[in-house]
Motif scaffolding. Structure first.
Motif, PDB file in Angstrom:
ATOM      1  N   PRO A   1       0.818  -1.213   0.000  1.00  0.00           N
ATOM      2  CA  PRO A   1       0.000   0.000   0.000  1.00  0.00           C
ATOM      3  C   PRO A   1       0.857   1.271   0.000  1.00  0.00           C
ATOM      4  CG  PRO A   1      -0.836  -1.563   1.588  1.00  0.00           C
ATOM      5  CD  PRO A   1       0.469  -2.104   1.085  1.00  0.00           C
ATOM      6  N   LYS A   2       0.365   2.310  -0.665  1.00  0.00           N
ATOM      7  CA  LYS A   2       1.153   3.539  -0.804  1.00  0.00           C
ATOM      8  C   LYS A   2       1.407   4.246   0.521  1.00  0.00           C
ATOM      9  CE  LYS A   2      -0.144   4.445  -5.580  1.00  0.00           C
ATOM     10  NZ  LYS A   2      -0.844   5.337  -6.524  1.00  0.00           N
ATOM     11  N   ASP A   3       0.515   4.037   1.506  1.00  0.00           N
ATOM     12  CA  ASP A   3       0.708   4.732   2.782  1.00  0.00           C
ATOM     13  C   ASP A   3       1.588   3.949   3.758  1.00  0.00           C
ATOM     14  OD1 ASP A   3      -1.081   2.700   3.220  1.00  0.00           O
ATOM     15  OD2 ASP A   3      -2.520   3.912   4.376  1.00  0.00           O
ATOM     16  N   SER A   4       2.177   2.841   3.306  1.00  0.00           N
ATOM     17  CA  SER A   4       3.074   2.054   4.169  1.00  0.00           C
ATOM     18  C   SER A   4       4.357   2.811   4.449  1.00  0.00           C
ATOM     19  CB  SER A   4       3.431   0.721   3.495  1.00  0.00           C
ATOM     20  OG  SER A   4       2.303  -0.074   3.339  1.00  0.00           O
ATOM     21  N   ARG A   5       4.952   2.514   5.594  1.00  0.00           N
ATOM     22  CA  ARG A   5       6.272   3.050   5.933  1.00  0.00           C
ATOM     23  C   ARG A   5       7.291   1.966   5.624  1.00  0.00           C
ATOM     24  NH1 ARG A   5       5.697   6.869  11.055  1.00  0.00           N
ATOM     25  NH2 ARG A   5       3.568   7.547  10.777  1.00  0.00           N
ATOM     26  N   VAL A   6       8.333   2.321   4.904  1.00  0.00           N
ATOM     27  CA  VAL A   6       9.330   1.332   4.493  1.00  0.00           C
ATOM     28  C   VAL A   6      10.567   1.420   5.385  1.00  0.00           C
ATOM     29  CG1 VAL A   6      10.806   0.529   2.607  1.00  0.00           C
ATOM     30  CG2 VAL A   6       8.510   1.372   2.115  1.00  0.00           C
ATOM     31  N   TYR A   7      10.982   0.250   5.875  1.00  0.00           N
ATOM     32  CA  TYR A   7      12.200   0.146   6.681  1.00  0.00           C
ATOM     33  C   TYR A   7      13.152  -0.808   5.967  1.00  0.00           C
ATOM     34  CZ  TYR A   7       9.421   2.326  10.333  1.00  0.00           C
ATOM     35  OH  TYR A   7       8.628   3.209  11.035  1.00  0.00           O
ATOM     36  N   ALA A   8      14.450  -0.544   6.087  1.00  0.00           N
ATOM     37  CA  ALA A   8      15.440  -1.380   5.407  1.00  0.00           C
ATOM     38  C   ALA A   8      16.479  -1.889   6.393  1.00  0.00           C
ATOM     39  CB  ALA A   8      16.129  -0.586   4.298  1.00  0.00           C
ATOM     40  N   GLY A   9      17.025  -3.052   6.083  1.00  0.00           N
ATOM     41  CA  GLY A   9      18.112  -3.631   6.873  1.00  0.00           C
ATOM     42  C   GLY A   9      19.215  -4.083   5.939  1.00  0.00           C
ATOM     43  N   VAL A  10      20.459  -3.738   6.263  1.00  0.00           N
ATOM     44  CA  VAL A  10      21.596  -4.091   5.413  1.00  0.00           C
ATOM     45  C   VAL A  10      22.639  -4.830   6.237  1.00  0.00           C
ATOM     46  CG1 VAL A  10      23.409  -3.231   3.871  1.00  0.00           C
ATOM     47  CG2 VAL A  10      21.213  -2.030   3.989  1.00  0.00           C
ATOM     48  N   ASP A  11      22.946  -6.059   5.815  1.00  0.00           N
ATOM     49  CA  ASP A  11      24.006  -6.848   6.446  1.00  0.00           C
ATOM     50  C   ASP A  11      25.178  -6.877   5.469  1.00  0.00           C
ATOM     51  OD1 ASP A  11      25.094  -8.486   8.512  1.00  0.00           O
ATOM     52  OD2 ASP A  11      24.710 -10.249   7.278  1.00  0.00           O
ATOM     53  N   ILE A  12      26.273  -6.277   5.850  1.00  0.00           N
ATOM     54  CA  ILE A  12      27.420  -6.161   4.948  1.00  0.00           C
ATOM     55  C   ILE A  12      28.288  -7.400   5.061  1.00  0.00           C
ATOM     56  CG2 ILE A  12      29.473  -4.807   4.361  1.00  0.00           C
ATOM     57  CD1 ILE A  12      26.771  -3.084   6.280  1.00  0.00           C
ATOM     58  N   GLY A  13      28.561  -8.035   3.938  1.00  0.00           N
ATOM     59  CA  GLY A  13      29.405  -9.235   3.938  1.00  0.00           C
ATOM     60  C   GLY A  13      30.396  -9.175   2.795  1.00  0.00           C
ATOM     61  N   SER A  14      31.477  -9.946   2.937  1.00  0.00           N
ATOM     62  CA  SER A  14      32.515  -9.964   1.892  1.00  0.00           C
ATOM     63  C   SER A  14      32.168 -10.948   0.781  1.00  0.00           C
ATOM     64  CB  SER A  14      33.873 -10.321   2.503  1.00  0.00           C
ATOM     65  OG  SER A  14      33.802 -11.601   3.116  1.00  0.00           O
ATOM     66  N   GLY A  15      31.313 -11.924   1.095  1.00  0.00           N
ATOM     67  CA  GLY A  15      30.856 -12.880   0.085  1.00  0.00           C
ATOM     68  C   GLY A  15      31.959 -13.776  -0.438  1.00  0.00           C
ATOM     69  N   GLY A  16      31.846 -14.138  -1.710  1.00  0.00           N
ATOM     70  CA  GLY A  16      32.818 -15.048  -2.316  1.00  0.00           C
ATOM     71  C   GLY A  16      32.579 -16.478  -1.895  1.00  0.00           C
ATOM     72  N   ALA A  17      33.587 -17.316  -2.126  1.00  0.00           N
ATOM     73  CA  ALA A  17      33.452 -18.747  -1.841  1.00  0.00           C
ATOM     74  C   ALA A  17      33.476 -19.052  -0.352  1.00  0.00           C
ATOM     75  CB  ALA A  17      34.565 -19.513  -2.548  1.00  0.00           C
ATOM     76  N   SER A  30       2.431  -1.176   7.890  1.00  0.00           N
ATOM     77  CA  SER A  30       1.177  -0.425   7.806  1.00  0.00           C
ATOM     78  C   SER A  30       1.222   0.779   8.755  1.00  0.00           C
ATOM     79  CB  SER A  30      -0.008  -1.325   8.155  1.00  0.00           C
ATOM     80  OG  SER A  30       0.122  -1.817   9.474  1.00  0.00           O
ATOM     81  N   PRO A  31       0.470   1.842   8.439  1.00  0.00           N
ATOM     82  CA  PRO A  31       0.496   3.061   9.281  1.00  0.00           C
ATOM     83  C   PRO A  31       0.118   2.814  10.739  1.00  0.00           C
ATOM     84  CG  PRO A  31      -0.644   3.485   7.212  1.00  0.00           C
ATOM     85  CD  PRO A  31      -0.399   2.003   7.272  1.00  0.00           C
ATOM     86  N   ASP A  32      -0.695   1.768  10.992  1.00  0.00           N
ATOM     87  CA  ASP A  32      -1.079   1.467  12.379  1.00  0.00           C
ATOM     88  C   ASP A  32      -0.088   0.515  13.058  1.00  0.00           C
ATOM     89  OD1 ASP A  32      -1.625  -0.896  11.089  1.00  0.00           O
ATOM     90  OD2 ASP A  32      -3.782  -0.886  11.504  1.00  0.00           O
ATOM     91  N   PHE A  33       0.975   0.153  12.334  1.00  0.00           N
ATOM     92  CA  PHE A  33       2.046  -0.709  12.862  1.00  0.00           C
ATOM     93  C   PHE A  33       1.557  -2.089  13.310  1.00  0.00           C
ATOM     94  CE2 PHE A  33       3.686   3.592  13.293  1.00  0.00           C
ATOM     95  CZ  PHE A  33       4.940   3.456  12.724  1.00  0.00           C
ATOM     96  N   LYS A  34       0.488  -2.572  12.655  1.00  0.00           N
ATOM     97  CA  LYS A  34      -0.049  -3.891  12.991  1.00  0.00           C
ATOM     98  C   LYS A  34       0.374  -4.966  11.999  1.00  0.00           C
ATOM     99  CE  LYS A  34      -4.148  -2.182  15.399  1.00  0.00           C
ATOM    100  NZ  LYS A  34      -5.619  -2.193  15.462  1.00  0.00           N
ATOM    101  N   LYS A  35       0.838  -4.559  10.806  1.00  0.00           N
ATOM    102  CA  LYS A  35       1.210  -5.521   9.766  1.00  0.00           C
ATOM    103  C   LYS A  35       2.501  -5.090   9.075  1.00  0.00           C
ATOM    104  CE  LYS A  35      -2.469  -8.270   9.843  1.00  0.00           C
ATOM    105  NZ  LYS A  35      -2.377  -9.675  10.163  1.00  0.00           N
ATOM    106  N   GLY A  36       3.316  -6.082   8.724  1.00  0.00           N
ATOM    107  CA  GLY A  36       4.540  -5.821   7.976  1.00  0.00           C
ATOM    108  C   GLY A  36       4.645  -6.772   6.802  1.00  0.00           C
ATOM    109  N   VAL A 155      11.309  -1.128  14.944  1.00  0.00           N
ATOM    110  CA  VAL A 155      10.008  -0.624  14.507  1.00  0.00           C
ATOM    111  C   VAL A 155       9.054  -0.609  15.703  1.00  0.00           C
ATOM    112  CG1 VAL A 155       8.004  -1.092  13.024  1.00  0.00           C
ATOM    113  CG2 VAL A 155      10.315  -1.432  12.134  1.00  0.00           C
ATOM    114  N   SER A 156       8.212   0.421  15.786  1.00  0.00           N
ATOM    115  CA  SER A 156       7.277   0.552  16.916  1.00  0.00           C
ATOM    116  C   SER A 156       6.015  -0.282  16.671  1.00  0.00           C
ATOM    117  CB  SER A 156       6.898   2.013  17.119  1.00  0.00           C
ATOM    118  OG  SER A 156       8.039   2.792  17.332  1.00  0.00           O
ATOM    119  N   TRP A 157       6.172  -1.599  16.657  1.00  0.00           N
ATOM    120  CA  TRP A 157       5.036  -2.493  16.398  1.00  0.00           C
ATOM    121  C   TRP A 157       3.950  -2.303  17.443  1.00  0.00           C
ATOM    122  CZ3 TRP A 157       5.324  -4.692  11.799  1.00  0.00           C
ATOM    123  CH2 TRP A 157       6.584  -4.950  11.243  1.00  0.00           C
ATOM    124  N   ASP A 158       2.701  -2.419  17.019  1.00  0.00           N
ATOM    125  CA  ASP A 158       1.566  -2.308  17.931  1.00  0.00           C
ATOM    126  C   ASP A 158       1.305  -3.682  18.548  1.00  0.00           C
ATOM    127  OD1 ASP A 158      -0.715  -1.793  19.326  1.00  0.00           O
ATOM    128  OD2 ASP A 158      -1.977  -1.400  17.575  1.00  0.00           O
TER     129      ASP A 158
END
Length: 198
Positions: A1-17, A30-36, A155-158
């Motif tokens: 939904p367009k009124d959702s708030r987006v949160y991001a998480g980044v785990d930095i790794g070197s990768g490779g084999a 969701s704006p009411d913090f009841k669903k993600g 996140v301030s989950w309800d």
């Protein structure tokens, strides 16, 4: 939904084999913090990555989206410097496994968090399915899960929604006759001192 708030998480790794792969997760709340909804993500399997590579991948995935807060693994100082110089704000993630895992477990158990199905996010679902708490951290394949923890933990989950949204069980009225029989039976089985006084 367009009124959702987006949160991001980044785990930095070197990768490779031999290194841990980097991972990025986007969660719409969701704006009411009841669903993600985990609607976008990436894990760089078998790809060697620098902090700059991971930052560039984040920018590519984010596109024109407005991200409320982006959390990162604060052990990667290079990532923070690169992001800051590019004018991107990142907040140090809460890396505590205990609190993060408890929050994820509660969200999934109460159907407050769902993962969209696409080829990349299937890796996250698979990771969550086989992840074992007893596995040593350096041996655990939990990079996607770490990124998800970072995105969700602050996140301030309800949490009140867990109990308030559930329908209350209707009270069944007591049958007066059965209640009287029950009370007599209890009185007979548990007599008081006065019961047999003369």
């Amino acid at each position: 939904p367009k009124d959702s708030r987006v949160y991001a998480g980044v785990d930095i790794g070197s990768g490779g084999a031999s290194g841990h792969p980097a991972a990025i997760v986007f969660v719409a709340v969701s704006p009411d913090f009841k669903k993600g909804r985990v609607f976008k993500g990436w894990r760089g399997d078998q790809i060697e990555t620098t902090a700059k590579d991971v930052f560039d991948k984040y920018i590519e995935l984010r596109g024109n989206m407005k991200v409320e807060v982006a959390y990162y693994d604060w052990q990667s100082k290079d990532f923070f410097v690169i992001a800051s110089r590019s004018g991107e704000a990142f907040v140090p993630a809460d890396k505590s496994h205990d609190s993060g895992e408890s929050i994820l477990n509660a969200l999934f158990k109460n159907e407050m968090l769902h993962i969209y199905e696409d080829e990349e996010l299937k890796k996250l679902s698979g990771e969550l399915t086989v992840l074992n708490k007893a596995t040593e951290k350096r041996k655990a394949k939990d990079d996607f899960t770490d990124a998800l923890r970072y995105a969700c933990t602050k996140v301030s989950w309800d949490w009140e929604a867990i109990t308030s949204d559930k329908p209350k069980e209707p009270k069944i009225p007591l049958d007066p006759k059965k209640e009287e029989i029950r009370m007599r039976r209890e009185a007979f089985m548990n007599p008081t001192e006065d019961t047999f006084s003369v």
